[in-house]
Design an enzyme around this catalytic site. Structure first.
Site, PDB file in Angstrom:
ATOM      1  N   ASP A  35      -0.930   1.154   0.903  1.00 44.11           N
ATOM      2  CA  ASP A  35      -0.230   1.314  -0.386  1.00 44.11           C
ATOM      3  C   ASP A  35      -0.593   2.654  -1.004  1.00 44.11           C
ATOM      4  O   ASP A  35      -1.679   2.814  -1.563  1.00 44.11           O
ATOM      5  CB  ASP A  35      -0.619   0.173  -1.338  1.00 44.11           C
ATOM      6  CG  ASP A  35       0.147  -1.089  -1.026  1.00 44.11           C
ATOM      7  OD1 ASP A  35      -0.455  -2.166  -1.002  1.00 44.11           O
ATOM      8  OD2 ASP A  35       1.372  -0.991  -0.807  1.00 44.11           O
ATOM      9  N   ASP A 175       6.263  -7.842  -0.456  1.00 45.61           N
ATOM     10  CA  ASP A 175       4.999  -7.212  -0.835  1.00 45.61           C
ATOM     11  C   ASP A 175       4.731  -7.478  -2.307  1.00 45.61           C
ATOM     12  O   ASP A 175       5.483  -7.049  -3.183  1.00 45.61           O
ATOM     13  CB  ASP A 175       5.123  -5.701  -0.598  1.00 45.61           C
ATOM     14  CG  ASP A 175       3.873  -4.946  -0.961  1.00 45.61           C
ATOM     15  OD1 ASP A 175       3.886  -3.710  -0.869  1.00 45.61           O
ATOM     16  OD2 ASP A 175       2.867  -5.587  -1.326  1.00 45.61           O
TER      17      ASP A 175
HETATM   18  C1  DX5 Z   1       2.252  -2.950  -4.868  1.00 48.16           C
HETATM   19  C2  DX5 Z   1       1.140  -3.281  -3.910  1.00 48.16           C
HETATM   20  C3  DX5 Z   1       0.610  -4.722  -4.071  1.00 48.16           C
HETATM   21  C4  DX5 Z   1      -0.338  -5.120  -2.990  1.00 48.16           C
HETATM   22  C5  DX5 Z   1      -0.273  -6.605  -2.728  1.00 48.16           C
HETATM   23  O1  DX5 Z   1       1.955  -3.277  -6.129  1.00 48.16           O
HETATM   24  O2  DX5 Z   1       1.695  -3.114  -2.649  1.00 48.16           O
HETATM   25  O3  DX5 Z   1       1.737  -5.529  -4.072  1.00 48.16           O
HETATM   26  O4  DX5 Z   1      -0.031  -4.528  -1.779  1.00 48.16           O
HETATM   27  O5  DX5 Z   1      -1.132  -7.214  -3.608  1.00 48.16           O
HETATM   28  P1  DX5 Z   1      -1.225  -8.835  -3.717  1.00 48.16           P
HETATM   29  O6  DX5 Z   1      -0.999  -9.409  -2.336  1.00 48.16           O
HETATM   30  O7  DX5 Z   1      -2.632  -9.109  -4.208  1.00 48.16           O
HETATM   31  O8  DX5 Z   1      -0.160  -9.219  -4.689  1.00 48.16           O
HETATM   32 ZN    ZN Z   2       2.858  -2.189  -0.513  1.00 45.96          ZN
END
Ligand code: DX5
Ligand code: ZN
Length: 219
Positions: A35, A175
Site C-alpha cells: 500500500d 481491499d
Molecule cells: C487502504 C489500505 C487498507 C489496508 C487494509 O486504505 O489498502 O485498506 O490495505 O487494511 P484492513 O484489512 O485492516 O482493512
Molecule cells: Zn491496498
C-alpha cells in the site's frame, strides 16, 4: 474457484518486517500487497519503491502494488524497475488513465484500476480491455483497521456484471475491511482476490494462522 490472498504489509510490525513476510508465505499467502501512500491522495504516508527489494529479499511471492498517490505516473517506472508484478492505480488520480494502463502493460506488468467507495463502476468503461484487475475499496483508503462499508458488497456485484458484459477476464480484488466475517459476502458477489491487513497481522494466534483463517472461510 479458490481465492487469492494478498496480505497488506501496511499493518506489519516494521521492526520485524522480513520475519513477518516469511510468515505470510508460510501461512499460504498468494501475493504481497504493497500500500503506497503519499500523504496527498490519502492522508497517510507509507513507503516508496525502496520497499520492493526489502520484500523480495524475503519472498518470491508476486508483489501487488496499490498506488494511493496523487501522481502515479511519476512513480510507476520505479515500481516496474523494482520488479512489481501487479500495479493498480486509482481512477481518481489518472487524467490519462488509458495511457497509464498501456504503460504498465507494455512493461510486462499486470494492470489494475482501483475505485474509491464513491466512484462509479461506469468509470471503467473505456479502459475495461486494458484491465487485469479491478480493486474495489471496502472502505475509505488510507488506513488499516477501519471496518467494511456494507454497500460495497452490492458494488462488487455491479463490477462483476460489468466485467462479464464486457467479456473481461479481469479479477476483482477487495481491499479494506476484509475479515473472516466480511470476506464471504465479497466472495459471493464475485471477488476472488482479497487484501487484508489487520485481520492477518492482528490475528491472536499469529500471522500464519491469520492467513489460514481467511483461506478457510470460503472452503
Ligand atoms: C487502504 C489500505 C487498507 C489496508 C487494509 O486504505 O489498502 O485498506 O490495505 O487494511 P484492513 O484489512 O485492516 O482493512
Ligand atoms: Zn491496498
Amino acid at each position: 474457484m479458490s481465492i487469492i490472498l494478498a496480505p497488506s504489509i501496511l499493518s506489519a510490525d516494521f521492526s520485524r518486517l522480513g520475519e513477518q513476510i516469511e510468515a505470510l508465505e508460510q501461512g499460504g499467502a498468494d501475493w504481497i500487497h504493497i500500500d503506497v501512500m503519499d500523504g496527498h491522495f490519502v492522508s497517510n504516508l507509507s513507503f516508496g519503491p525502496f520497499i520492493l527489494p526489502v520484500v523480495k529479499k524475503h519472498t518470491r511471492l508476486p508483489v501487488d502494488v496499490h498506488l494511493m498517490v496523487a501522481d502515479p505516473d511519476a512513480l510507476i517506472p520505479a515500481f516496474i524497475a523494482g520488479g512489481a508484478n501487479w500495479i493498480t492505480v486509482h481512477v481518481e488520480t489518472c487524467p490519462h488513465l488509458y495511457r497509464t494502463l498501456q504503460g504498465i502493460r507494455v512493461a510486462g506488468c499486470k494492470a489494475g484500476v482501483a475505485l474509491n467507495p464513491a466512484t462509479p463502476v461506469e468509470s471503467l468503461r473505456e479502459v475495461v480491455h486494458l484491465l487485469d484487475l479491478v480493486l474495489v475499496l471496502g472502505n475509505n483508503p488510507g488506513f488499516s483497521g477501519q471496518g467494511w462499508i456494507s454497500e460495497m458488497g452490492a458494488k462488487i456485484g455491479r463490477v462483476a456484471d460489468f466485467l462479464k458484459r464486457a467479456g473481461s477476464s479481469a479479477m476483482i480484488q477487495v481491499d479494506g475491511g476484509m475479515t473472516a466475517q466480511t470476506l464471504p459476502e465479497a466472495y459471493q458477489a464475485g471477488a476472488r482476490v482479497f487484501v487484508s491487513g489487520s485481520a492477518i497481522f492482528g490475528h491472536p494466534n499469529g500471522i500464519a494462522e491469520g492467513v489460514k483463517s481467511l483461506r478457510n472461510v470460503v472452503g
